[in-house]
Design a protein around this motif. Structure first.
Motif, PDB file in Angstrom:
ATOM      1  N   ILE A  86       0.935  -1.288   0.160  1.00  0.00           N
ATOM      2  CA  ILE A  86       0.074  -0.045  -0.009  1.00  0.00           C
ATOM      3  C   ILE A  86       0.903   1.295  -0.031  1.00  0.00           C
ATOM      4  O   ILE A  86       0.554   2.438  -0.522  1.00  0.00           O
ATOM      5  N   ARG A  89       3.357   2.843  -4.893  1.00  0.00           N
ATOM      6  CA  ARG A  89       2.727   2.835  -6.128  1.00  0.00           C
ATOM      7  C   ARG A  89       3.079   1.906  -7.012  1.00  0.00           C
ATOM      8  O   ARG A  89       2.202   1.528  -7.657  1.00  0.00           O
ATOM      9  N   LEU A  92       1.434  -1.282  -7.046  1.00  0.00           N
ATOM     10  CA  LEU A  92      -0.020  -1.398  -7.518  1.00  0.00           C
ATOM     11  C   LEU A  92       0.005  -1.283  -9.117  1.00  0.00           C
ATOM     12  O   LEU A  92      -0.777  -2.221  -9.541  1.00  0.00           O
ATOM     13  N   ARG A 125       0.500   3.386   5.165  1.00  0.00           N
ATOM     14  CA  ARG A 125      -0.077   4.376   4.395  1.00  0.00           C
ATOM     15  C   ARG A 125       0.149   5.799   5.021  1.00  0.00           C
ATOM     16  O   ARG A 125       0.076   5.953   5.814  1.00  0.00           O
ATOM     17  N   ILE A 134      -2.356   5.916  -1.710  1.00  0.00           N
ATOM     18  CA  ILE A 134      -3.261   4.855  -2.157  1.00  0.00           C
ATOM     19  C   ILE A 134      -4.332   4.535  -1.059  1.00  0.00           C
ATOM     20  O   ILE A 134      -4.069   3.763  -0.310  1.00  0.00           O
ATOM     21  N   GLU A 138      -8.957   3.354  -4.274  1.00  0.00           N
ATOM     22  CA  GLU A 138      -8.119   3.231  -5.554  1.00  0.00           C
ATOM     23  C   GLU A 138      -7.743   1.715  -5.823  1.00  0.00           C
ATOM     24  O   GLU A 138      -7.830   1.285  -6.754  1.00  0.00           O
ATOM     25  N   GLY A 139      -7.343   1.125  -4.639  1.00  0.00           N
ATOM     26  CA  GLY A 139      -6.801  -0.192  -4.591  1.00  0.00           C
ATOM     27  C   GLY A 139      -8.175  -0.987  -5.044  1.00  0.00           C
ATOM     28  O   GLY A 139      -7.924  -2.176  -5.834  1.00  0.00           O
TER      29      GLY A 139
END
Length: 191
Positions: A86, A89, A92, A125, A134, A138-139
């Motif tokens: 998390i 980025r 992700l 985070r 994030i 968004e995840g």
């Protein structure tokens, strides 16, 4: 009572927290809440085995981390967990660029294997992240774009949402062992 074996494969970039996650859940259900010391599991001890029971039967969940076996592409998993950090980025982004494509390319039954995105290191985070925070939304959105079955996030270090995430993984694994399979009924088509 017959025991059902379910293979669970964890995919994701290096250092996203897969081994810490597995190490924490290896302590059993009593070790899922709050802070706890974590002794990291060793790759050579794979698969990491967790035995669970419900009213109907016993299940043996075999978790495989991508760092071992040498060629994880030879596994025939019943459930795939795509993990990301998390606080990073790039991990992700790599879920979409690399890992979901690897699942679809390497497993013949990829259209029937349930996939869960697991956001790890929730405790890291940061509001000051130069790459942007994030957030869970968004995840979740990225997970929907990838047409996966579920999205969960947690922190293995603080225990935040760890029990809930593990329960979701176990429930999906148990469903994967049925004739209906563990995929959600979202109706997402993979092209």
């Amino acid at each position: 009572m017959d025991e059902v074996t379910i293979k669970v494969l964890l995919l994701g970039d290096e250092k996203v927290g897969k081994t810490t996650f597995l190490s924490r859940i290896s302590r059993g259900s009593s070790g899922l809440d709050g802070h706890a010391s974590i002794t990291l599991l060793r790759d050579i001890d794979q698969p990491f085995i967790f035995e669970i029971r419900n009213r109907r039967r016993a299940y043996r969940l075999e978790f495989y981390d991508t760092s071992c076996p040498e060629d994880w592409r030879l596994l025939e998993p019943d459930l795939v967990l795509i993990c990301y950090d998390i606080s990073q980025r790039l991990s992700l982004i790599n879920m979409q660029r690399v890992w979901i494509k690897q699942v679809r390319k390497n497993f013949q039954a990829s259209d029937r294997i349930p996939v869960i995105v697991v956001g790890l290191k929730r405790d890291l985070r940061s509001e000051t992240d130069p790459n942007g925070i994030i957030y869970p939304q968004e995840g979740y959105k990225v997970s929907q774009e990838m047409c996966v079955d579920k999205y969960v996030e947690c922190s293995a270090v603080t225990g935040e949402l760890l029990k809930l995430a593990f329960e979701e993984i176990c429930n999906t694994a148990v469903k994967a062992a049925t004739s209906d399979g563990g995929q959600s009924e979202g109706g997402c088509l993979v092209s």
